[in-house]
Design a protein around this motif. Structure first.
Motif, mmCIF file in Angstrom:
data_model
loop_
_atom_site.group_PDB
_atom_site.id
_atom_site.type_symbol
_atom_site.label_atom_id
_atom_site.label_comp_id
_atom_site.label_asym_id
_atom_site.label_seq_id
_atom_site.Cartn_x
_atom_site.Cartn_y
_atom_site.Cartn_z
ATOM 1 N N PHE A 52 3.378 5.610 -1.911
ATOM 2 C CA PHE A 52 2.348 4.633 -1.566
ATOM 3 C C PHE A 52 1.703 4.137 -2.846
ATOM 4 C CE2 PHE A 52 2.615 7.367 2.192
ATOM 5 C CZ PHE A 52 2.861 6.415 3.165
ATOM 6 N N PHE A 59 -4.324 2.701 0.479
ATOM 7 C CA PHE A 59 -3.353 3.658 -0.020
ATOM 8 C C PHE A 59 -3.917 4.535 -1.135
ATOM 9 C CE2 PHE A 59 0.552 0.902 1.244
ATOM 10 C CZ PHE A 59 0.316 1.212 2.564
ATOM 11 N N TYR A 64 -2.815 9.065 2.283
ATOM 12 C CA TYR A 64 -1.766 8.524 1.417
ATOM 13 C C TYR A 64 -1.797 9.145 0.024
ATOM 14 C CZ TYR A 64 -2.076 5.138 5.195
ATOM 15 O OH TYR A 64 -2.139 4.546 6.436
ATOM 16 N N SER A 65 -2.999 9.365 -0.492
ATOM 17 C CA SER A 65 -3.098 9.970 -1.822
ATOM 18 C C SER A 65 -2.543 11.389 -1.806
ATOM 19 C CB SER A 65 -4.557 9.969 -2.291
ATOM 20 O OG SER A 65 -5.382 10.680 -1.369
ATOM 21 N N ASN A 68 1.266 11.194 -1.956
ATOM 22 C CA ASN A 68 1.709 10.958 -3.331
ATOM 23 C C ASN A 68 1.605 12.219 -4.176
ATOM 24 O OD1 ASN A 68 2.369 8.260 -2.946
ATOM 25 N ND2 ASN A 68 0.358 7.511 -3.627
ATOM 26 N N TRP A 134 9.599 8.690 0.980
ATOM 27 C CA TRP A 134 9.194 10.063 1.281
ATOM 28 C C TRP A 134 10.472 10.815 1.624
ATOM 29 C CZ3 TRP A 134 5.897 13.644 0.394
ATOM 30 C CH2 TRP A 134 5.872 14.791 1.172
ATOM 31 N N LEU A 469 0.002 5.393 9.970
ATOM 32 C CA LEU A 469 0.516 6.007 8.742
ATOM 33 C C LEU A 469 1.875 5.388 8.402
ATOM 34 C CD1 LEU A 469 -0.533 9.733 9.358
ATOM 35 C CD2 LEU A 469 -1.751 7.940 8.104
ATOM 36 N N THR A 470 2.970 6.149 8.471
ATOM 37 C CA THR A 470 4.274 5.597 8.110
ATOM 38 C C THR A 470 5.136 5.274 9.327
ATOM 39 O OG1 THR A 470 5.338 7.776 7.984
ATOM 40 C CG2 THR A 470 4.240 6.958 6.005
ATOM 41 N N LYS A 510 9.023 5.032 5.847
ATOM 42 C CA LYS A 510 9.174 5.653 4.532
ATOM 43 C C LYS A 510 10.229 6.753 4.529
ATOM 44 C CE LYS A 510 6.236 3.623 1.751
ATOM 45 N NZ LYS A 510 6.662 3.023 0.462
#
Length: 555
Positions: A52, A59, A64-65, A68, A134, A469-470, A510
Motif C-alpha cells: 500500500f 493507506f 494498511y501501515s 506494509n 501481499w 480493505l483488499t 492484492k
C-alpha cells in the motif's frame, strides 16, 4: 479503492503519452540526424513500492501501515534480473513495454511501470517502478476438488502460500486436504530465478492415503516475446485410487500408478510480432493398474487391468504465430491491469510411440484472439490428437471452444463460453463430465458423463464498486447449459440440461493474479432443485494465445 482505480487509469494514460513522445523523438532524430548514433540505455532506476502506497490517503494508517510493516519488499536485484534489457543496450520502447508485461506476470508484483527517464544526448535513462503484492495467502476450498472426487464426497482443503519468501521471489506452499476417501498433506517449492538466471526450479510432494504424488521440474521457459531458447526436464511419480464410470454411474475403482519423465527443447525464430517455434520432446511413461474393485451390482471392464505398459514417445512440433497485446482493466479481475492477447497461432506435432502396440501420434491445434471493438474481445481454439496403429486407427480426440468478453456500462462485463469435447477409441473408464465443476452448476458432481460433451455458459459479471480493505465485491448472474453422451448415443439438444443462478464474487485485489472466490447458487431448470457451488477463480477466463503458444505441445 477508488483512488487506486483512478491511479491505475492515470498511469495507463501517462505511459501511453510517454511512449508516444519517445516514438516521436526517435522519428525526429532519425529524420534530422541521418548518421546520428542510436540512443542507448544508461542508468536504470528501480523504484520499489510497498503493498500500500503511504502517500495515498487512507493507506498511511492502520491497518494498511501494519500490512506494509509485516511485508518484506521485493529486493532490487530480483526486479533487476527480471528486466529484458541492461545498461548499454540499444534503447527500444517495445522492449520496455514487453518488460512491463513480464514483470506483471510475476505472482508477487501487483503493478509495474517501465518508462523512459532523463535523456542526455544519446544516453537514455529508464525508470522501473513496481508495487508489491501481499504475498502470504491462506486459502480455503470447500467446493470443487480433485477431478477424481466422487459424487457426494465432502471436500475440504486449506493451503498456506508464500509467493515472495523474504523478498527473494521464491514460492513455498503447504497444503492439507481431507475428503471422505482420503487425507493428504503436501508441500511445493518454486524458484523462478535459479542462481540469478532465467532457469526455474519446481519441486513438490503430496502424500495421500492411499497414494502419493511427487515431481521435480527444471525449466528455462519462453518467458516473453524476447525469448529465443527454451528447454527443460521433468519427472513425476503418481499413485492413487481412480474410479471407473459408465453411463454416468460409478462401476468400480482401481489403484493407478504411473511415472512420467520427459524433456523438451525449442527455438523461437522471427521478429517481435511474427514467431516460428520449433520444438522437440521425448516422453517416457510407465503405467500400472491393479486391485480392481467393482461397485455393488456392477461389472466394470476387466480389460483395464491389462492396459498397464511402458511407452516412449518422441514428438517434433512446429508452430507459427502472430501476437499483439492491449492493456485493459476489469475484464476478468478487479482493479488489475490485464494484458489482453491478440493474434494467434497454428501448430502441428508428429512422432512415434513405442509401446503396446507401437503407433504414431499426430496432433494439431490452433488458437486465435481478437479485439472486436472498444472493450470487446473474442477467442477461438481447437485441438485434435490422432493415433495410427498398424492394425488401424487408435485413440482420437477433438476439442473446440469459443470465448467472448465485453465490458460495458462502466462496471459490467458479459462473458460467454462454448465448449465441445469428443473422444473415439479411448481408454476404458475415461469419460467427460458436464457437471457443476465442469460448467453445469445446477447439476451434481459426476451427474452427467460420456465420450462427448457440450457446454455453454453465459455470465453477467458486475463490479459493485464496494471495497473492504483488499477485498472487492462483485455479483454475477449466469445461465448454463450442457450435456454428455456415450459414443453410441445420438446427440440430441433436447437432452441438454440447464440452470440459472446468481453468485457473489470476492476479489482479493492484492493477492496472486487477482484471485477471485466464487460463490454461486444455481437452480436446475429440469427438476427445480438448488445447488450451492463454491470455487476459487472464475469458471472460465479470457483466452491466452501466446501463453498456449509457448507451453509444451499437448500429449
Amino acid at each position: 479503492m477508488r483512488d487506486r482505480r483512478d491511479t491505475l487509469r492515470r498511469s495507463m494514460r501517462e505511459r501511453t503519452a510517454r511512449r508516444a513522445c519517445v516514438f516521436a523523438l526517435l522519428l525526429l532524430a532519425t529524420a534530422s540526424g541521418g548518421g546520428a548514433e542510436e540512443p542507448r540505455v544508461a542508468t536504470i532506476h528501480i523504484l520499489r513500492k510497498d503493498v500500500f502506497n503511504p502517500s495515498v490517503p487512507r493507506f498511511d494508517r492502520f491497518p494498511y501501515s501494519w500490512v506494509n510493516a509485516l511485508h518484506i519488499r521485493t529486493r532490487e536485484d530480483v526486479v533487476r534480473r527480471a528486466l529484458l534489457f541492461r545498461s548499454g543496450d540499444p534503447f527500444d520502447p517495445d522492449v520496455l513495454e514487453e518488460t512491463e508485461r513480464s514483470l506483471r506476470h510475476r505472482s508477487f508484483i501487483a503493478y509495474a511501470s517501465v518508462v523512459p527517464g532523463e535523456r542526455r544526448g544519446n544516453e537514455q535513462d529508464v525508470v522501473v517502478e513496481t508495487h508489491d503484492m501481499w504475498s502470504t495467502q491462506i486459502s480455503l476450498d470447500l467446493g470443487d476438488g480433485p477431478e477424481e472426487r466422487s459424487e457426494g464426497e465432502t471436500f475440504f482443503e486449506v493451503k498456506l502460500e508464500e509467493q515472495n519468501l523474504f523478498g527473494f521471489g521464491k514460492r513455498v506452499e503447504l497444503l492439507y486436504r481431507r475428503t471422505d476417501g482420503e487425507n493428504a498433506f503436501g508441500w511445493l517449492v518454486f524458484d523462478p530465478q535459479v542462481l540469478g538466471s532465467r532457469w526455474t526450479l519446481r519441486a513438490y510432494d503430496l502424500a495421500r492415503s492411499p497414494g502419493r504424488e511427487a515431481g521435480l521440474e527444471i525449466d528455462r521457459p519462453f518467458y516473453s516475446l524476447e525469448s529465443r531458447w527454451g528447454m527443460g526436464a521433468t519427472t513425476v511419480q503418481r499413485s492413487r485410487e481412480d474410479r471407473i464410470y459408465r453411463r454416468d454411474r460409478e462401476t468400480g475403482e482401481f489403484f493407478h500408478e504411473d511415472r512420467r519423465d520427459y524433456a523438451h527443447a525449442g527455438r523461437m525464430l522471427g521478429d517481435r510480432r511474427r514467431k516460428l517455434l520449433l520444438r522437440g520432446l521425448f516422453l517416457r511413461q510407465e503405467t500400472d493398474f491393479s486391485e480392481l474393485r467393482p461397485a455393488e451390482g456392477e461389472t466394470p471392464d476387466s480389460s483395464l487391468l491389462e492396459a498397464g505398459e511402458t511407452t516412449r514417445h518422441l514428438a517434433i512440433s512446429a508452430a507459427y504465430g502472430r501476437f499483439r497485446f492491449v492493456e485493459d482493466e476489469g475484464i476478468d479481475f478487479f482493479d488489475r491491469i490485464e494484458d489482453i492477447e491478440r493474434g494467434g497461432y497454428a501448430a502441428l506435432s508428429a512422432g512415434p510411440v513405442w509401446g503396446t502396440p507401437d503407433r504414431w501420434r499426430f496432433g494439431a491445434e490452433a488458437h486465435w484472439g481478437a479485439q472486436l471493438g472498444s472493450r470487446r474481445y473474442a477467442s477461438l481454439e481447437a485441438a485434435s490428437l490422432v493415433e495410427r496403429r498398424w492394425s488401424g486407427w487408435g485413440k482420437t480426440a477433438l476439442a473446440a471452444g469459443a470465448l467472448y468478453h465485453q465490458k460495458w456500462a462502466g462496471r459490467m462485463c458479459v462473458a460467454a463460453r462454448a465448449l465441445w469435447n469428443e473422444e473415439w477409441r479411448s481408454e476404458p473408464g475415461r469419460e467427460f463430465f458436464a457437471d457443476g465443476p465442469a460448467g453445469l452448476r445446477g447439476r451434481d458432481d459426476r451427474g452427467d458423463a460420456g465420450a462427448r460433451r457440450m457446454l455453454f455458459n453465459l455470465e453477467n459479471r458486475v463490479d459493485t464498486g464496494l471495497r473492504f480493505l483488499t477485498v472487492a465485491f462483485g455479483v454475477a448472474l449466469f445461465f448454463d447449459a450442457g450435456g454428455a453422451w456415450d459414443a453410441d448415443e445420438p446427440v440430441r439438444f433436447g437432452d441438454l440440461g440447464s440452470s440459472v443462478g446468481a453468485g457473489l464474487r470476492l476479489g482479493l485485489t492484492k493477492s496472486q493474479d487477482g484471485r477471485t472466490y466464487r460463490i454461486d447458487l444455481a437452480r436446475n431448470l429440469e427438476d427445480g432443485s438448488f445447488r450451492l457451488d463454491i470455487g476459487l477463480g472464475h469458471l472460465f477466463l479470457i483466452g491466452k494465445p501466446f501463453a498456449d503458444f509457448t507451453r509444451p505441445f499437448r500429449l
